[in-house]
Design an enzyme around this catalytic site. Sequence first.
Site, PDB file in Angstrom:
ATOM      1  N   GLN A 118       0.845  -1.194   0.000  1.00 30.11           N
ATOM      2  CA  GLN A 118       0.000   0.000   0.000  1.00 30.11           C
ATOM      3  C   GLN A 118       0.883   1.249   0.000  1.00 30.11           C
ATOM      4  OE1 GLN A 118      -3.603  -0.569   2.882  1.00 30.11           O
ATOM      5  NE2 GLN A 118      -1.938  -1.802   3.676  1.00 30.11           N
ATOM      6  N   ASN A 119       2.176   1.036   0.230  1.00 30.25           N
ATOM      7  CA  ASN A 119       3.099   2.159   0.356  1.00 30.25           C
ATOM      8  C   ASN A 119       3.455   2.729  -1.007  1.00 30.25           C
ATOM      9  OD1 ASN A 119       3.042   1.475   3.043  1.00 30.25           O
ATOM     10  ND2 ASN A 119       4.992   0.372   2.999  1.00 30.25           N
ATOM     11  N   ILE A 120       3.723   4.006  -1.009  1.00 23.30           N
ATOM     12  CA  ILE A 120       4.108   4.665  -2.275  1.00 23.30           C
ATOM     13  C   ILE A 120       5.593   5.005  -2.276  1.00 23.30           C
ATOM     14  CG2 ILE A 120       1.778   5.496  -2.687  1.00 23.30           C
ATOM     15  CD1 ILE A 120       2.584   8.240  -1.683  1.00 23.30           C
ATOM     16  N   ASP A 121       6.309   4.587  -1.205  1.00 21.49           N
ATOM     17  CA  ASP A 121       7.770   4.777  -1.220  1.00 21.49           C
ATOM     18  C   ASP A 121       8.404   3.666  -2.056  1.00 21.49           C
ATOM     19  OD1 ASP A 121       7.533   3.468   2.059  1.00 21.49           O
ATOM     20  OD2 ASP A 121       8.576   2.428   0.428  1.00 21.49           O
ATOM     21  N   HIS A 177      -1.364   1.295  -4.421  1.00 20.79           N
ATOM     22  CA  HIS A 177      -1.775   2.690  -4.221  1.00 20.79           C
ATOM     23  C   HIS A 177      -0.874   3.649  -4.973  1.00 20.79           C
ATOM     24  CE1 HIS A 177      -3.953   1.580  -0.202  1.00 20.79           C
ATOM     25  NE2 HIS A 177      -4.634   1.213  -1.263  1.00 20.79           N
ATOM     26  N   CYS A 236       3.824  18.042 -19.118  1.00 20.40           N
ATOM     27  CA  CYS A 236       3.923  16.593 -19.320  1.00 20.40           C
ATOM     28  C   CYS A 236       4.992  16.343 -20.385  1.00 20.40           C
ATOM     29  CB  CYS A 236       2.572  16.058 -19.790  1.00 20.40           C
ATOM     30  SG  CYS A 236       2.660  14.394 -20.475  1.00 20.40           S
ATOM     31  N   GLY A 291       2.724  -4.566   8.938  1.00 21.61           N
ATOM     32  CA  GLY A 291       2.756  -3.124   9.155  1.00 21.61           C
ATOM     33  C   GLY A 291       1.595  -2.357   8.564  1.00 21.61           C
ATOM     34  N   THR A 292       0.383  -2.902   8.727  1.00 24.31           N
ATOM     35  CA  THR A 292      -0.780  -2.147   8.260  1.00 24.31           C
ATOM     36  C   THR A 292      -1.886  -2.208   9.299  1.00 24.31           C
ATOM     37  OG1 THR A 292      -2.415  -1.862   6.487  1.00 24.31           O
ATOM     38  CG2 THR A 292      -1.654  -4.117   6.901  1.00 24.31           C
ATOM     39  N   SER A 293      -2.601  -1.084   9.416  1.00 24.51           N
ATOM     40  CA  SER A 293      -3.639  -0.968  10.454  1.00 24.51           C
ATOM     41  C   SER A 293      -4.923  -1.658  10.048  1.00 24.51           C
ATOM     42  CB  SER A 293      -3.931   0.521  10.721  1.00 24.51           C
ATOM     43  OG  SER A 293      -4.404   1.127   9.512  1.00 24.51           O
TER      44      SER A 293
HETATM   45  C1  BV8 Z   1     -11.747   2.178  -3.444  1.00 26.82           C
HETATM   46  C2  BV8 Z   1      -2.652   7.275  -1.183  1.00 26.82           C
HETATM   47  C3  BV8 Z   1     -13.458   1.450  -4.907  1.00 26.82           C
HETATM   48  C4  BV8 Z   1      -1.279   7.576  -1.425  1.00 26.82           C
HETATM   49  C5  BV8 Z   1      -4.018   5.881   0.182  1.00 26.82           C
HETATM   50  C6  BV8 Z   1     -16.443   6.312   0.595  1.00 26.82           C
HETATM   51  C7  BV8 Z   1     -16.180   6.716  -0.703  1.00 26.82           C
HETATM   52  C8  BV8 Z   1     -15.232   6.069  -1.483  1.00 26.82           C
HETATM   53  C9  BV8 Z   1     -14.518   5.007  -0.950  1.00 26.82           C
HETATM   54  C10 BV8 Z   1     -14.776   4.636   0.350  1.00 26.82           C
HETATM   55  C11 BV8 Z   1     -15.739   5.255   1.129  1.00 26.82           C
HETATM   56  N1  BV8 Z   1     -15.760   4.645   2.351  1.00 26.82           N
HETATM   57  C12 BV8 Z   1     -14.835   3.655   2.355  1.00 26.82           C
HETATM   58  C13 BV8 Z   1     -14.249   3.635   1.156  1.00 26.82           C
HETATM   59  C14 BV8 Z   1     -13.188   2.790   0.717  1.00 26.82           C
HETATM   60  C15 BV8 Z   1     -11.896   3.559   0.968  1.00 26.82           C
HETATM   61  C16 BV8 Z   1     -11.498   3.292   2.400  1.00 26.82           C
HETATM   62  O1  BV8 Z   1     -11.098   2.183   2.701  1.00 26.82           O
HETATM   63  N2  BV8 Z   1     -11.629   4.317   3.274  1.00 26.82           N
HETATM   64  C17 BV8 Z   1     -11.266   4.115   4.669  1.00 26.82           C
HETATM   65  C18 BV8 Z   1     -10.749   5.422   5.274  1.00 26.82           C
HETATM   66  C19 BV8 Z   1     -12.510   3.600   5.399  1.00 26.82           C
HETATM   67  N3  BV8 Z   1     -10.933   3.026   0.040  1.00 26.82           N
HETATM   68  C20 BV8 Z   1     -10.750   3.648  -1.136  1.00 26.82           C
HETATM   69  O2  BV8 Z   1     -11.242   4.690  -1.466  1.00 26.82           O
HETATM   70  C21 BV8 Z   1      -9.857   2.873  -2.101  1.00 26.82           C
HETATM   71  N4  BV8 Z   1     -10.540   2.768  -3.369  1.00 26.82           N
HETATM   72  O3  BV8 Z   1     -12.350   1.734  -2.490  1.00 26.82           O
HETATM   73  O4  BV8 Z   1     -12.231   2.149  -4.744  1.00 26.82           O
HETATM   74  C22 BV8 Z   1     -13.148  -0.002  -4.975  1.00 26.82           C
HETATM   75  C23 BV8 Z   1     -13.537  -0.860  -3.938  1.00 26.82           C
HETATM   76  C24 BV8 Z   1     -13.242  -2.219  -4.013  1.00 26.82           C
HETATM   77  C25 BV8 Z   1     -12.587  -2.700  -5.132  1.00 26.82           C
HETATM   78  C26 BV8 Z   1     -12.227  -1.817  -6.136  1.00 26.82           C
HETATM   79  C27 BV8 Z   1     -12.479  -0.455  -6.051  1.00 26.82           C
HETATM   80  C28 BV8 Z   1      -8.548   3.602  -2.316  1.00 26.82           C
HETATM   81  C29 BV8 Z   1      -7.756   3.579  -1.027  1.00 26.82           C
HETATM   82  C30 BV8 Z   1      -6.368   4.174  -1.280  1.00 26.82           C
HETATM   83  C31 BV8 Z   1      -6.271   5.506  -0.611  1.00 26.82           C
HETATM   84  N5  BV8 Z   1      -4.899   5.987  -0.744  1.00 26.82           N
HETATM   85  N6  BV8 Z   1      -2.834   6.408  -0.014  1.00 26.82           N
HETATM   86  C32 BV8 Z   1      -0.694   8.147  -0.180  1.00 26.82           C
HETATM   87  O5  BV8 Z   1      -0.954   9.342   0.095  1.00 26.82           O
HETATM   88  O6  BV8 Z   1       0.017   7.380   0.471  1.00 26.82           O
HETATM   89  S1  BV8 Z   1      -4.387   5.062   1.607  1.00 26.82           S
HETATM   90  C33 BV8 Z   1      -3.197   5.240   2.787  1.00 26.82           C
HETATM   91  O7  BV8 Z   1      -3.618   4.390   3.878  1.00 26.82           O
HETATM   92  C34 BV8 Z   1      -1.844   4.731   2.388  1.00 26.82           C
HETATM   93  O8  BV8 Z   1      -1.788   4.099   1.139  1.00 26.82           O
HETATM   94  C35 BV8 Z   1      -1.583   3.689   3.459  1.00 26.82           C
HETATM   95  O9  BV8 Z   1      -0.739   2.724   3.028  1.00 26.82           O
HETATM   96  C36 BV8 Z   1      -2.945   3.188   3.663  1.00 26.82           C
HETATM   97  C37 BV8 Z   1      -3.197   2.261   4.790  1.00 26.82           C
HETATM   98  O10 BV8 Z   1      -2.558   2.741   5.917  1.00 26.82           O
HETATM   99  P1  BV8 Z   1      -1.429   1.795   6.563  1.00 26.82           P
HETATM  100  O11 BV8 Z   1      -0.421   1.488   5.526  1.00 26.82           O
HETATM  101  O12 BV8 Z   1      -2.082   0.635   7.226  1.00 26.82           O
HETATM  102  O13 BV8 Z   1      -0.778   2.779   7.590  1.00 26.82           O
HETATM  103  P2  BV8 Z   1      -1.343   3.165   9.037  1.00 26.82           P
HETATM  104  O14 BV8 Z   1      -0.585   4.361   9.514  1.00 26.82           O
HETATM  105  O15 BV8 Z   1      -2.843   3.191   8.988  1.00 26.82           O
HETATM  106  O16 BV8 Z   1      -0.952   1.907   9.949  1.00 26.82           O
HETATM  107  C38 BV8 Z   1       0.414   1.622  10.186  1.00 26.82           C
HETATM  108  C39 BV8 Z   1       0.438   0.294  10.927  1.00 26.82           C
HETATM  109  O17 BV8 Z   1       1.794  -0.091  11.096  1.00 26.82           O
HETATM  110  C40 BV8 Z   1      -0.177   0.381  12.316  1.00 26.82           C
HETATM  111  O18 BV8 Z   1      -1.037  -0.745  12.495  1.00 26.82           O
HETATM  112  C41 BV8 Z   1       1.020   0.287  13.262  1.00 26.82           C
HETATM  113  O19 BV8 Z   1       0.711  -0.443  14.427  1.00 26.82           O
HETATM  114  C42 BV8 Z   1       2.011  -0.469  12.420  1.00 26.82           C
HETATM  115  N7  BV8 Z   1       3.412  -0.125  12.722  1.00 26.82           N
HETATM  116  C43 BV8 Z   1       3.927   1.104  13.039  1.00 26.82           C
HETATM  117  N8  BV8 Z   1       5.260   0.986  13.225  1.00 26.82           N
HETATM  118  C44 BV8 Z   1       5.582  -0.316  13.007  1.00 26.82           C
HETATM  119  C45 BV8 Z   1       4.407  -1.023  12.685  1.00 26.82           C
HETATM  120  N9  BV8 Z   1       4.409  -2.341  12.435  1.00 26.82           N
HETATM  121  C46 BV8 Z   1       5.582  -2.987  12.485  1.00 26.82           C
HETATM  122  N10 BV8 Z   1       6.759  -2.379  12.780  1.00 26.82           N
HETATM  123  C47 BV8 Z   1       6.791  -1.050  13.048  1.00 26.82           C
HETATM  124  N11 BV8 Z   1       7.962  -0.467  13.364  1.00 26.82           N
END
Ligand code: BV8
Length: 225
Positions: A88-91, A106, A133, A172-174
């Site tokens: 899910q990371n963009i790095d 993503h 572009c 590493g995802t929530s």
């Molecule tokens: C989609 C962009 C349709 C780039 C990101 C209403 C309208 C439209 C859509 C929705 C809606 N309601 C819900 C949805 C779906 C929506 C969604 O899920 N919303 C959420 C908020 C409820 N999803 C979408 O819109 C997706 N598209 O649904 O299209 C569809 C559906 C089905 C099939 C086809 C199409 C698009 C989602 C993409 C959004 N873009 N990023 C950028 O800016 O980065 S999302 C963003 O969150 C990042 O990509 C990130 O990767 C992602 C998830 O977060 P995590 O990676 O999990 O990071 P987080 O900080 O949350 O957690 C970190 C975890 O690591 C923690 O658990 C922590 O404990 C742990 N951790 C920390 N340190 C460590 C560690 N673990 C191990 N070691 C460590 N040291």
Amino acid sequence: MTRIVVLTGAGVSAESGVPTFRDADGLWEGHRVEDVATPEAFAHQPAVVHRFYDARRAALAGVDPNPAHRALARLEQALRDDLLVVTQNIDDLHERGGSTRVVHMHGRLRAARCVSCDARVEWHGDLGHEPPCPVCRASALRPDVVWFGEMPYDLDLIFEALDDADLFVSIGTSGAVYPAAGFVRHAAAGGARTLELNLDPSAGTHHFDEARHGAASSLVPEWVS
Ligand code: BV8
């Protein structure tokens, strides 16, 4: 041979110094990520959205892969086509850590997409000054990332790999964002064993056969070895 699909999130890059989204307060300059990473935000305040991504793209130059990225690259050397990393990371830390079979569902910080001709180009500098572009010369480049409400990349390929998987490992995802957060259930339905490696229990931890909690830089090398 065991077929493994690994899903990674921001937690795999946390120890490289790349901030996660929801650990601190999920805010950037006071904006919630969900409010900046959207097509609407880009339409209404492109400069703010460009500043968000330009800052993260610039920060990439100062971070390095950590032992978790490198352990996954070693696993790929052993398993080759039987391992797929979906991030899910963009790095670009998986690639810089040595992985070659990586799906960026993503999108990628170091790529831009033209909203006029749909060209996708490698891009390492800023986009805020609206450069033309390289293909059609229109000043219509956006970060090549998937925003909320947009279709993630390569879902067919991902679901095919999940259907074939014997093991699904989430690192590493929530489990806050879909469709990625649903992959564990899809894999389990196809008969895969499921393992979560995360600092804390994720929102979907109860869907996993096994969960180990701790830092990715120690959990992942331990699991791979
Ligand atoms: C989609 C962009 C349709 C780039 C990101 C209403 C309208 C439209 C859509 C929705 C809606 N309601 C819900 C949805 C779906 C929506 C969604 O899920 N919303 C959420 C908020 C409820 N999803 C979408 O819109 C997706 N598209 O649904 O299209 C569809 C559906 C089905 C099939 C086809 C199409 C698009 C989602 C993409 C959004 N873009 N990023 C950028 O800016 O980065 S999302 C963003 O969150 C990042 O990509 C990130 O990767 C992602 C998830 O977060 P995590 O990676 O999990 O990071 P987080 O900080 O949350 O957690 C970190 C975890 O690591 C923690 O658990 C922590 O404990 C742990 N951790 C920390 N340190 C460590 C560690 N673990 C191990 N070691 C460590 N040291």
